[in-house]
Every structure is written in C-alpha cells, then in structure tokens.
Design an enzyme around this catalytic site. Structure first.
Site, mmCIF file in Angstrom:
data_model
loop_
_atom_site.group_PDB
_atom_site.id
_atom_site.type_symbol
_atom_site.label_atom_id
_atom_site.label_comp_id
_atom_site.label_asym_id
_atom_site.label_seq_id
_atom_site.Cartn_x
_atom_site.Cartn_y
_atom_site.Cartn_z
ATOM 1 N N GLU A 153 49.447 52.376 70.757
ATOM 2 C CA GLU A 153 48.860 51.289 69.974
ATOM 3 C C GLU A 153 49.593 51.167 68.650
ATOM 4 O O GLU A 153 49.184 50.412 67.783
ATOM 5 C CB GLU A 153 47.369 51.510 69.756
ATOM 6 C CG GLU A 153 47.040 52.827 69.082
ATOM 7 C CD GLU A 153 45.778 52.718 68.270
ATOM 8 O OE1 GLU A 153 44.732 52.583 68.895
ATOM 9 O OE2 GLU A 153 45.858 52.774 67.033
ATOM 10 N N CYS B 57 43.600 54.181 73.374
ATOM 11 C CA CYS B 57 44.068 55.547 73.583
ATOM 12 C C CYS B 57 44.408 55.873 75.032
ATOM 13 O O CYS B 57 44.746 57.006 75.344
ATOM 14 C CB CYS B 57 43.024 56.535 73.075
ATOM 15 S SG CYS B 57 42.847 56.457 71.292
ATOM 16 N N HIS C 71 39.600 63.006 76.870
ATOM 17 C CA HIS C 71 40.092 62.335 75.663
ATOM 18 C C HIS C 71 39.376 62.952 74.470
ATOM 19 O O HIS C 71 38.169 63.224 74.523
ATOM 20 C CB HIS C 71 39.818 60.824 75.731
ATOM 21 C CG HIS C 71 40.128 60.133 74.442
ATOM 22 N ND1 HIS C 71 41.396 60.130 73.924
ATOM 23 C CD2 HIS C 71 39.347 59.467 73.552
ATOM 24 C CE1 HIS C 71 41.385 59.470 72.765
ATOM 25 N NE2 HIS C 71 40.144 59.063 72.526
#
Lengths: 348, 134, 385
Positions: A80, A112, A233
């Site tokens: 990103e 992400c 994550h």
C-alpha cells in the site's frame, strides 16, 4: 498443487522504541506496551522504499535456491506504499533482480493482504501450467500520522515467496473471504491513512480472520491441534494473540510467527514475514496455517505442509528473520521524523 | 528538467553492478567500458557484460559532512572506495552503520537503494550502495 | 624554434567579489595585462580564455567571445577560443597559447582565465566542482571532489606513506605567503592545529584542507616579438609547457594515492626546458586540497618531499620556496583562473617585484596546474636565462 520453492525477508535495521514515541505525545509507554503488545518497530532508512525492500527480500529468496532465474515467469508485488502512484514496482524489480524480460508482472493493492493476494495469483498460474515459477512479494513502508495510535505500529519490511512445483512446503489449500468493511483507508494523494478506531477490531479484523480460519479448517477437516504453527495478520501484538486464543490455538503454535511486538506491523508483509520466520525453523512434516487480513476488508488463508525437500533448502545463504530482528540500529524520535519525511525540508 | 534517458540507460549497471569483461585479456571493468584500456583495438567487439558478485571490502573511505544537496538527509554520510571481490574498485556510499564501524578492510555487500530523485514529482533513481557484513 | 616571452601580466583580487560580474573580472585582468605589456589591442593576434564551469556558475558559454567583446576588441575580429580542462583550464590555455606562438603562426597572444563562483550558493558550487569527477559513477553516487581527496589521504596514511601533519602543513604555508600578497582571498595566518581541528568537510579533511570558493581573473600577454618587450635585457621566458593525463576517476587507477600524470608532465616540462629539478628556484603547485599538494610534491620532488614537510623548507625565504603566491588555498581558487595566476606570480617574482614575499634572485619557476585529482596535469617552466 504448487509449493514454496524459496522465501526471503528484509527488515530495515533502523528501529524505534515505544518509549521514544510515547514521550513525545505524553503517553505512558507501559500502557502502549501492554495494550498493543508492541515494544519497538522498524523504520526504513531515508534511502529505502518498497522497491528497495522488495529487492532485498527477493534477493534473499533467490540466494536460498539454485533455481535458474530465467525460469521465473511472474513477479507480483503487493503493497500500500508503492514508490510511484503510477509506474510499477514490479517492472523495476525485473531489472534489479536480473529476471527474464518474458515475465508477467504487476503491482497489487489490498491494504495489508496485497502480498498474499499476489501469492494466490502466482499459485494459480503455477497450478494452471501458465508459468513454472513465480515470485510474490509483500512489502510496505507504512506511515502512521504523528500522534495517532498507528504511529507505534506502522513499520517497514518485506517478504518474497518464490512459488513453483516441487518446493519444500506444499500448499494444501488457499481461500479468501471478502466483505465491504471500511475499517481503514487512505484516500488518493493523502500521506497518512485513516481508521475507524475500535471499528477496526470486531467487525473487521476478528470477523475476517476468524471466519477465514474456520472456513479453512472446515474445508480441510482439521482442528487447531493439527497445525504445528499458526500465523495471523498482526497489526499489533494483541489482535493475533487474541484471535489465536479464540480459535483454540496455543501460544507455542503462534509465538514463532509473531514479529509485530519487535518490528511493528509491516502491513503487506505482516503475515508472510511471520511465515518467513516459521520457515526459518520448520522441519519436514510441519503443518502451517497462515491467515492474512487486509482492511477494506478480507482475509487470505493458506494451509501448508513442509516436506522432505526442506533438507536441501539452503536457508543459511540468507539472513533469517530473527537474525535481522536482532540486528537493530536504535534511533530517537528526531531521527525517525527526519527519516520518515515528517519534517519540512527545502526542495525535498 | 528530467534526465530520464540518461539515468535509464545505466539502470542494469546501477541496479546489479553489471560491468564489462574484456575477453581478450580477461579483465573485468566497472564502470562498464566500450574499449579495454589495456587491449584497446584488440578488445573491440570483445567486451562482454558481466554481473559482479556484490561483495567486497573497504579500500578507503571518508565521512562526508559537507556533501551534496541530494544527500543532505544522510549527512554525515560515508563514501568509500570498495575493492570488489571481482576486481574493480567502486566509489559508493556505505549505509546503515555508524561511521565508527567503517574501517579499511571491512567487508561489505551491495544493496539496492534510492540514490537520488528528481524532486517530489520526478523519477526515483535507484542504485547500489553497500552495507557492512555482520 | 623561437622563444616565447611573457610581456605583461594582470590579475584581479581573488575572493568573494560581490560587485563584480564574470565579464568585469575578465576585462579587468585582461586590460591590466595589456597595459603592463605596453601594447595595444591591434597588437594582439588571438585571445585564449580559460574557464572551468561558466555554463553552470553563470549560465554562460562562449566565454572567450564574451571576454573579447567586453574588453572592447570584438571590432578587430580577433580569434577568441575557450580552453576547458577542469581546474587545469588556466594551465592548459597557457600551454595552447604558448604552442601557438612557438609554432610561428601567432606572434602575440592574450591568455586569460576567469571564474565567477560566488553567484551560486556554496552547496551548488560543491556540486559544480564535482563536475570534474565522473558524473555517472562518482558524483551520482554522492561523491564530492573533497570526498575523493579525503579517500586518497586516508589510503596514503594507511599505507604508511604519510601522517596527518605531512599534508596539514600545506595550508599553513599557503596562508603565510598569502598574508603578504595584496590580491589574496585570505590574509590570516594559521597553525597546523587549526587545520587538523577545524570543521570536517570529508574526514580526515577539514575546511582548512580545502581551497576556498573564489572569484577572480588573471591574464598574461605572451609574444615571440622581443621588440615589444619593455625590459629586453631581462626577458621572462616560457621555457616549456607540457601536459599529461590519467584516468578520469581515481577508482580506475592502478594506484589511488599517486598522480602519475603529474610526474609525467613535470618530468617532460623540465626536460624540454633543459633543466633538472635542482635548477628550479620555486614551485607553484595546485593545492586545491592539502593532500593533493603532498602527492604532487611526491611526484615532482620524489622521496624528499615527505621529509621536507617536517621542516621549514617551503617558505619563501627557505631552500625550496613553495606556493609563494599564497597558493590556491589562501590566495584563492577561482577554478579556471588558477593556472594563470600561478604564471602571474612566477612573472612577478622573476621581475623581483613580489615585495615582502619575494624569493631571493629566482631564475626558474616550475608551475603545476591540475584538473580534478591528478586527472589533467599541466607543468610549465617560466624563467630567465
């Protein structure tokens, strides 16, 4: 099905401690450390960006295999924080890594989980026979607005996963779960992202991570105890720890893939840098569950099993994740804001 | 004013330390050359591109305090002559270290970094720098 | 072949000359040289203009044409050619002018050098000075000329060939001499500790190891026409001028801490002049950086050079007068002008008109002007018979 042929990560050496940031904003660092479970984060040098981080991660992956580089048919980079809004990172990497010009390449973006989206596409291309091998990279140099909670976590790092046939870790399955959930975003042209505060938790992170993981275990007929390692994550240290617990995973399964407390959230590299740390020590027969989350929102889930070929993997040819984690150059807040372009320079 | 072509032309040499080997006398040159300064006309058509290993050691170095505007963010920065394992001496920056860590003989390895950029809007010029081997 | 004489010399003050433009500096020096020679524009066959980076400092190319124009001689259609060889431009222009007169094609030539450096900020000047390095493989990667000089110094010390003091002494000598010269950029006297302890520019080199950013212009009138000489009984002659070059970049040379071109050009100039170094009464060398001064002397004087740095041999009243002008370090370093000012100083000294800093009865000067760090080397012998 396709498998992991090699892998490599890169973490910038510069690090800043929570204490350094907290003192500028009148926060108690102990509250941050216990609340977010973050002690320090990585900071890219003034001459580092997603391209340079991706290149170093990919070089580490290439060092660990004797694969002929010309047999790599695709390179996809998820981030990103691509250096250019228009002009691909991936095409610069083709030249920087000396890959064949006969190659599929593109940049990906999904908060992400852009790196894992890249992995799924490379897997599909390998499985379909379109390419023999492909490189998927997740890398970021994420920014948190000064004073925002994200400033403690938004860090930099990258991981490259080289996918092909006959690798050392087989993909048993992958799936994704996607909904329209605006938990975190950055508008075009804006320097810093915005987020929905506590809305980023239950309806976003937890819903997608838990649903993705459950669907995978349902699909594969597995239970948490069937996995040697589980990686989630990790926007901070707290979320993945809690998600693991809610799913029924134990600390021993999670701790090796949990890097955020030391290096912060590397965004597109977040789950896969954990995977990279696990692959640094995994042995034949180890089963790994990886769950990536991207705001916006969705999860990419991978079920993997390490095979016998791990014994011929040349892991020692590149620096492992923990070796890099444990090689910091500590900087203060002033250096941090200078390096991150948060001070106004003439002509810069 | 954009210098895109002038930069773009050298990108493989700067990204990957691609030099040229004179296949007449078997000497590797970096920066790349069209003519071997030893073999001269004998080398015409015999200069072949070759990627260097990227490893070397510090031959000499300096800590630059009064440097170029484009490098201001890194001042003081370390410049070095790096003796490559492959032969050539390369003039480059040493990064991710404190100046005290740099000595003549220190082993270094090439890394790809942003070197310059044409302002905020122009292209980013990437190239080699070196980091100290652990 | 016929002899070539210096008829007249002229120079501006060197320094930060805020009031003066490039063209004003050049015409002032040129006019002074012509008046000193006692000739008129009609006597001049050609003008050679030395300038290193006018295109970058003041956006001006065709500088020789500009100088001729603003010196008021354009109406005579005198050929005016710029010579560029980095900071050796002055020496190279003098050599070209000398060869042209020596050849017989031209009789009387004005050779002038000018550099206007202070119209840009010092960071920009640093970048422009770096233009004498390899733009693609040195400057691009962050090297400044001083950083290359510093790496030469570091290696020289590492190899045990010199200590810090062996080159920190040169700025001290130059400042001493400059203090006695009216046209100097700097007039202050410094000590060796001042050099070593000053603010670092590129370690180990400090601000005092570096020649300054200066404005200035110098010019000479040279001629084969003895009849034009005022004092024909004591003519000052260019006895030889010789140039040599090395690889552009230090990283391409077999040895980073020697200047092969300097040895070649100085040996050649001495040989063409029929002199050995023992017959040279004073040296002007290119002390753009203290370490560059040391390495030049090692090439010109050989092994004795290091030992001599430890004594007082290099002062104007000693055995081996060096940079009695004040050198580039203290008299100033307007790049393309430097080689011509060296020739002006030699002429003034040979005339016995150098005042307080006068070398005793000199007969021969060897002047050495350098482009980059040992890349272009021009040696010229100026003397009286």
């Amino acid at each position: 099905m396709s498998s992991i042929v090699s892998y490599g990560s890169y973490i910038p050496r510069f690090r800043i401690r929570v204490e350094e940031i907290a003192k500028e904003w009148g926060e108690n660092p102990e509250n941050i450390k216990s609340g977010l479970f973050i002690h320090s984060k990585s900071v890219p040098g003034p001459d580092e960006d997603v391209l340079t981080i991706s290149a170093e991660a990919a070089k580490n992956a290439l060092r660990r295999t004797d694969l002929d580089k010309s047999k790599i048919g695709a390179i996809y980079v998820g981030s990103e924080s691509h250096p250019y809004a228009v002009k691909p990172t991936s095409s610069i990497l083709v030249e920087a890594l000396g890959l064949s010009y006969d190659i599929h390449s593109a940049d990906y973006e999904f908060a992400c989980k852009a790196g894992t989206a890249a992995m799924q596409n490379v897997m599909a291309m390998v499985d379909s026979g379109q390419i023999e091998n492909g490189m998927a990279i997740g890398a970021d140099t994420s920014q948190g607005a000064p004073g925002d909670a994200l400033e403690y976590s938004a860090s930099a790092g990258g991981t490259a996963i080289l996918i092909g046939k006959n690798g050392f870790a087989d993909f048993n399955a992958t799936l994704s779960f996607t909904t329209d959930t605006p938990d975190f975003w950055r508008r075009e042209g804006e320097k810093y992202p915005s987020h929905g505060g506590r809305f980023t938790g239950e309806p976003a992170y937890f819903k997608h991570v838990l649903t993705g993981a459950k669907k995978m275990m349902e699909k594969m007929g597995t239970k948490p105890e069937d996995y040697d390692y589980a990686i989630f994550h990790q926007p901070n240290g707290k979320f993945p720890t809690r998600a693991a617990k809610m799913l029924g995973f134990k600390d021993e399964q999670v701790k090796d893939g949990l890097l955020t407390p030391f290096i912060g959230n590397t965004y597109s590299s977040s789950m896969i840098i954990g995977l990279s740390a696990v692959l640094d020590k995994a042995e034949s027969g180890d089963r790994i569950l990886g769950v990536a989350f991207g705001s916006g929102a969705g999860s990419d889930v991978f079920d993997m099993t390490v095979n016998d070929r791990v014994k011929s993997l040349k892991r020692e040819r590149a620096k492992g994740v923990m070796e890099q984690v444990n090689n910091p150059i500590w900087i203060d807040y002033a250096t941090y804001v200078k390096y991150r372009g948060k001070i106004i320079m003439r002509g810069a | 004013m954009s210098e895109v072509p002038r930069f773009w032309r050298e990108s493989r040499h700067r990204y990957r330390l691609v030099g040229t080997r004179c296949t007449n006398c078997d000497t590797l040159y970096f920066p790349p050359r069209v003519i071997c300064p030893t073999c001269r006309r004998e080398s015409v058509g015999k200069m072949k591109e070759e990627e260097m290993s990227g490893v070397g050691e510090i031959y000499s170095f300096t800590v630059v305090h009064d440097g170029l505007e484009q490098f201001k963010m890194q001042i003081p920065y370390v410049m070095a002559l790096v003796k490559m394992k492959d032969g050539p001496l390369v003039t480059a920056q040493i990064v991710d270290c404190s100046p005290e860590e740099v000595k003549i003989g220190t082993k270094v390895t090439a890394t790809l970094r942003k070197v310059r950029s044409e302002g905020k809007e122009g292209i980013i010029q990437y190239g080699y720098k070196f980091t100290i081997c652990p | 072949m016929r002899d070539v004489y210096i008829l007249g010399v002229g120079t501006t003050k060197f320094g930060e000359l805020w009031d003066l433009s490039l063209r004003e500096l050049a015409s002032e020096a040129g006019l002074k040289a012509i008046m000193d020679a006692g000739i008129y524009a009609e006597d001049v066959d050609a003008l050679y203009g030395a300038n290193t980076s006018g295109g970058q400092f003041v956006d001006q190319e065709q500088i020789a044409a500009l100088i001729a124009d603003y010196s008021g001689i354009s109406d005579l259609n005198i050929p005016s050619i710029r010579v560029e060889a980095g900071s050796a431009s002055g020496g190279a222009a003098l050599m070209q002018a000398y060869l042209a007169v020596k050849s017989g094609q031209l009789n009387t030539v004005v050779v002038g050098g000018v550099e206007k450096m202070t119209d840009v900020p010092s960071e920009v000047a640093t970048e422009i000075i770096g233009g004498s390095l390899d733009a693609e493989w040195e400057t691009f990667f962050g090297a400044t000329e001083c950083s290359i000089a510093a790496m030469i110094a570091r290696r020289h010390e590492f190899e045990g060939k010199a200590k810090r003091e062996n080159y920190a002494v040169f700025p001290v000598i130059s400042h001493k001499h400059a203090s006695m010269n009216d046209t100097s950029h700097f007039k202050n006297i410094i000590k060796i500790e001042d050099v070593i302890n000053a603010s670092p520019v590129a370690e180990p080199l400090t601000v005092f190891d570096n020649a300054p950013i200066s404005d200035g212009a110098s010019a000479l009138v040279i001629s084969a026409d003895l009849k034009k000489i005022n004092n024909a009984s004591h003519p000052i002659k260019i006895k030889s001028s010789s140039a040599a070059n090395d690889f552009l970049s230090v990283h391409d040379r077999k040895s980073v801490d020697s200047f092969r071109a300097v040895k070649k050009s100085s040996d050649s100039a001495l040989s063409l002049a029929g002199l050995d170094i023992g017959k040279i009464d004073a040296l002007e060398i290119h002390d753009s950086y203290s370490i560059a001064a040391l390495i030049q002397l090692e090439e010109i004087l050989g092994k004795d050079a290091i030992k001599m740095t430890e004594g007082n041999d290099f002062y104007f009243n000693s055995s081996r007068p060096l940079n009695v002008s004040g050198g580039l370090k203290a008299h100033g370093n307007p790049l393309g002008t430097s080689g011509l000012y060296q020739a002006v100083e030699a002429t003034v000294q040979l005339r016995g008109k150098a005042g307080q800093r006068q070398v005793k009865d000199p007969r021969n000067f060897l002047i050495h002007n350098m482009g980059g760090l040992g890349t272009t080397s021009v040696s010229t012998v100026i003397g009286v018979d």
